[in-house]
Enzyme design. Structure first.
Site, PDB file in Angstrom:
ATOM      1  N   HIS A  86       0.875  -1.170   0.000  1.00 16.16           N
ATOM      2  CA  HIS A  86       0.000   0.000   0.000  1.00 16.16           C
ATOM      3  C   HIS A  86       0.913   1.220   0.000  1.00 16.16           C
ATOM      4  O   HIS A  86       2.022   1.188   0.556  1.00 16.16           O
ATOM      5  CB  HIS A  86      -0.887   0.015   1.250  1.00 16.16           C
ATOM      6  CG  HIS A  86      -1.581   1.334   1.462  1.00 16.16           C
ATOM      7  ND1 HIS A  86      -2.692   1.709   0.733  1.00 16.16           N
ATOM      8  CD2 HIS A  86      -1.300   2.363   2.299  1.00 16.16           C
ATOM      9  CE1 HIS A  86      -3.078   2.904   1.118  1.00 16.16           C
ATOM     10  NE2 HIS A  86      -2.249   3.326   2.068  1.00 16.16           N
ATOM     11  N   CYS A 164      -4.366   1.981  -5.048  1.00 16.53           N
ATOM     12  CA  CYS A 164      -3.749   3.079  -4.303  1.00 16.53           C
ATOM     13  C   CYS A 164      -2.411   3.485  -4.911  1.00 16.53           C
ATOM     14  O   CYS A 164      -2.026   4.671  -4.881  1.00 16.53           O
ATOM     15  CB  CYS A 164      -3.567   2.678  -2.839  1.00 16.53           C
ATOM     16  SG  CYS A 164      -2.541   1.192  -2.599  1.00 16.53           S
TER      17      CYS A 164
END
Length: 239
Positions: A86, A164
């Protein structure tokens, strides 16, 4: 002096009463007013010194190890040239990222820098990669983020084509003209086949931003960037 708003004589009278009763209170109020004015002005002014921009990278983790540490999905994978991460872009102490949402709002949200693990319990901070420096004002940053918030709706999140890391890459290019390190989004770049080999369910990562409360659309139809959670919310999420 909200109760005297619009009534100048009454406001002056109340100010004189306060000055006679507690001069220190008047000085403190004057100091706070100057600080607020200075902060408001700084919001629109470009910084005197360059502001650093970082790409903050997090390992994905599922479950708990016996010693209480989070078990990383990436254990052993980076050595094979793969890893599942992430990421978010840090600027002015704010970390901006993108995640799944099915409530019709933007998927763009922010947390205090390097604190995403507080609201996303399945990740752990790995490293902050310096992307470069900018001389843009906070106002210019917010203007850019609001534009991206309209573009990156929560429902448009896709594990392979729009995650993301894709958002971090675009924001990094917009800010400093530089892409994020290629290793961060390599599994998505090589396609769904690689992801299937690692058996990571898309819905698990798509909904990883549990605890980040999305705000509704503004009256003008624009989707605001989600505000950073308070210290209390971070403590609750971490607990």
């Amino acid at each position: 002096m909200v109760d005297t708003q619009g009534d100048v004589p009454k406001a002056v009278e109340k100010y004189v009463e306060m000055a006679n009763a507690d001069p220190q209170a008047v000085q403190q109020a004057s100091k706070e007013a100057r600080e607020k004015a200075s902060n408001a002005e700084d919001y629109y002014l470009r910084p005197e010194k360059p502001v650093p921009v970082f790409c903050n990278v997090y390992d994905l983790a599922w479950g708990e190890e016996k010693d209480g540490k989070k078990k990383k999905v990436n254990s052993g994978l980076p050595g094979m040239g793969f890893g599942i991460y992430h990421s978010g872009i840090e600027v002015y102490g704010r970390e901006i990222s993108f995640g799944f949402s099915d409530d019709g709002c933007t998927g763009v949200f922010e947390v205090p820098s390097r604190c995403a693990g507080g609201v996303m319990p399945r990740i752990t901070f790995k490293e902050g990669v310096h992307m470069g420096n900018i001389n843009r004002s906070r106002y210019e940053i917010d203007h850019l983020l609001n534009r991206l918030a309209d573009k990156y709706t929560g429902e448009s999140y896709d594990l392979v084509r729009r995650n993301c890391n894709h958002f971090s890459n675009e924001l990094g290019v917009c800010l400093v003209g530089k892409k994020i390190p290629s290793y961060i989004n390599r599994p998505a770049n090589v396609g769904r086949v690689a992801l299937n080999i690692f058996s990571v369910p898309a819905i698990a990562i798509g909904r990883i931003v549990d605890g980040v409360k999305k705000s509704g659309k503004k009256e003008d139809g624009k989707q605001p960037v989600v505000e950073a959670p308070s210290a209390q919310r971070l403590a609750v999420a971490a607990g």
